[in-house]
Motif scaffolding. Structure first.
Motif: not given
Length: 65
Positions: A11-15, A17-21
């Motif tokens: 969950v932390t990695l997904k969030s 990655l989303r913020s880096l997009r």
């Protein structure tokens, strides 16, 4: 116990990655009068189609003798 830690990591990695997009900024376009008329027209067509479908169904037949 290990599963919960793994889920939290995912969950932390997904969030992150989303913020880096990069977010695509866009200008909001106001609806023109012709767009408003088109939307009303589509709504009216859907309403008419739904009404005709109900009216044509065999359950709603009324016969006046």
């Amino acid at each position: 116990m290990v599963m919960m830690g793994l889920e939290r990591l995912v969950v932390t990695l997904k969030s992150k990655l989303r913020s880096l997009r990069p977010k695509k900024p866009y200008d909001k376009i106001d609806k023109s009068e012709s767009m408003r008329v088109e939307m009303r027209s589509r709504k009216a067509q859907k309403l008419i189609a739904r009404t005709l479908k109900i009216a044509d169904s065999p359950r709603n037949r009324t016969y006046a003798f």
